[in-house]
Write a protein that holds these residues in place. Structure first.
Motif, PDB file in Angstrom:
ATOM      1  N   VAL A 236     -20.119  -4.623  20.563  1.00 15.75           N
ATOM      2  CA  VAL A 236     -19.700  -4.460  21.955  1.00 15.75           C
ATOM      3  C   VAL A 236     -18.172  -4.489  22.010  1.00 15.75           C
ATOM      4  CG1 VAL A 236     -19.822  -5.395  24.289  1.00 15.75           C
ATOM      5  CG2 VAL A 236     -21.811  -5.552  22.775  1.00 15.75           C
TER       6      VAL A 236
ATOM      7  N   THR B  28     -14.152  -2.579  26.952  1.00 19.23           N
ATOM      8  CA  THR B  28     -15.023  -1.921  27.923  1.00 19.23           C
ATOM      9  C   THR B  28     -16.308  -2.689  28.222  1.00 19.23           C
ATOM     10  OG1 THR B  28     -16.180  -0.637  26.223  1.00 19.23           O
ATOM     11  CG2 THR B  28     -14.167   0.325  27.150  1.00 19.23           C
TER      12      THR B  28
ATOM     13  N   ARG C 174     -18.904  -2.245  26.514  1.00 19.73           N
ATOM     14  CA  ARG C 174     -19.974  -1.323  26.140  1.00 19.73           C
ATOM     15  C   ARG C 174     -20.125  -1.267  24.623  1.00 19.73           C
ATOM     16  NH1 ARG C 174     -18.364   3.828  30.039  1.00 19.73           N
ATOM     17  NH2 ARG C 174     -18.667   2.752  32.060  1.00 19.73           N
TER      18      ARG C 174
ATOM     19  N   THR D 245     -25.212   6.139  19.837  1.00 17.74           N
ATOM     20  CA  THR D 245     -25.118   4.749  20.296  1.00 17.74           C
ATOM     21  C   THR D 245     -26.265   3.924  19.723  1.00 17.74           C
ATOM     22  OG1 THR D 245     -24.090   5.455  22.368  1.00 17.74           O
ATOM     23  CG2 THR D 245     -25.025   3.239  22.308  1.00 17.74           C
TER      24      THR D 245
END
Length: 300
Positions: free
Chosen positions: A197, A201, A203, A219
């Motif tokens: 992660v 961000t 993400r 991803t």
């Protein structure tokens, strides 16, 4: 005879308090107390015969005279700073210090080999090394240089590319013996993947891969994910917990030692840029310029 500029400490206090935004933050930066700084600014105002700051319980604000004095003071300190930096390295040996911030991946696996010849050649230069995965604020935190991994945002900072670092996938031999070797990128969905992660961000960082001559950003998803320290995914992978993506300069020794195997080698090979950055308005010392050259592999 009295000294003409014995009040420069008070001027530096004034500039620091304005730059930091409060007496409290200025006191932290100067390792003192807010009351000491308040008295210093009061002395400076008395010397000049003008009010520089409007003080309330909640905020500080510059008067018009304070704004003009701040601009001139910053210019004066910049000249002094330039003079000191110009003197560094004028003799046979470089001297001075360089504050450098580096992420953990580069600090542990690439930087030592680059620093060793530099430190041997320039023993009078002190390198103050900060190892962190946080992007420091060079100006606010007083760093001369920082190394950044990946594309540089349009931040106004100056960057010099050090290398394009290839990426690869790795897993422990016992994981591959247990789960099998994926043949294509699509097969990764059936494996235990170890996502990271991104702190910037929040993400999951996509894995950058190649398939049939085209770039693929894939991803990963998994029951284990890591944040803050990207080296954590490597440690988990070496423990047999799944597949991770990392830099080839980290993985290659592990492949040679037999501690890891390369996964989907034909899909790997894309790279991420590595750059050293610095603030454009700050004149670099001779020591900083020499260290940049050493990091970039230029002759010392």
């Amino acid at each position: 005879m009295s000294r003409r500029f014995d009040h420069l400490g008070d001027v530096e206090t004034f500039v620091t308090v304005v730059d930091k935004g409060s007496m409290t933050a200025g006191a932290v930066a100067l390792a003192t107390t807010p009351s000491v700084l308040s008295r210093a600014i009061t002395r400076l105002e008395a010397r000049l015969g003008v009010q520089l700051l409007r003080r309330t319980t909640r905020r500080l604000s510059l008067t018009e005279q304070g704004r003009l004095y701040l601009e001139q003071s910053r210019a004066a300190f910049a000249l002094i700073d330039d003079a000191e930096r110009a003197m560094q390295g004028q003799g046979d040996e470089l001297t001075g210090s360089v504050r450098l911030s580096v992420p953990t991946t580069y600090a542990h696996h690439r930087l030592p080999a680059l620093l060793q010849p530099f430190c041997t050649r320039h023993p009078q230069v002190r390198v103050e090394l900060n190892i962190t995965n946080r992007n420091v604020d060079l100006v606010a935190e007083g760093y001369d240089l920082a190394i950044r991994m990946g594309p540089l945002p349009d931040s106004g900072l100056v960057g010099r590319k050090l290398e394009d670092a290839p990426m690869c996938l790795l897993a422990a031999p016992d994981y591959i013996a247990r789960a099998g070797m994926p043949a294509r990128i699509g097969d990764l969905a059936q494996h235990a993947c170890l996502p990271f992660v991104m702190p910037s961000t929040g993400r999951v960082a996509p894995w950058i891969l190649q398939e049939d001559g085209r770039d693929v950003d894939w991803t990963p998803h998994g029951s284990l994910q890591v944040s803050d320290d990207v080296l954590g995914v490597v440690s988990l992978a070496l423990s047999g917990l799944g597949i991770c993506q990392t830099y080839d300069f980290i993985a290659r020794p592990l492949f040679v030692q037999g501690r890891a195997v390369e996964v989907l080698a034909p899909a790997c090979g894309r790279s991420r840029p590595v750059s050293v950055i610095y603030a454009p308005h700050r004149r670099l010392s001779s020591a900083s310029r020499a260290l940049i050259d050493a990091l970039a592999g230029a002759p010392a």
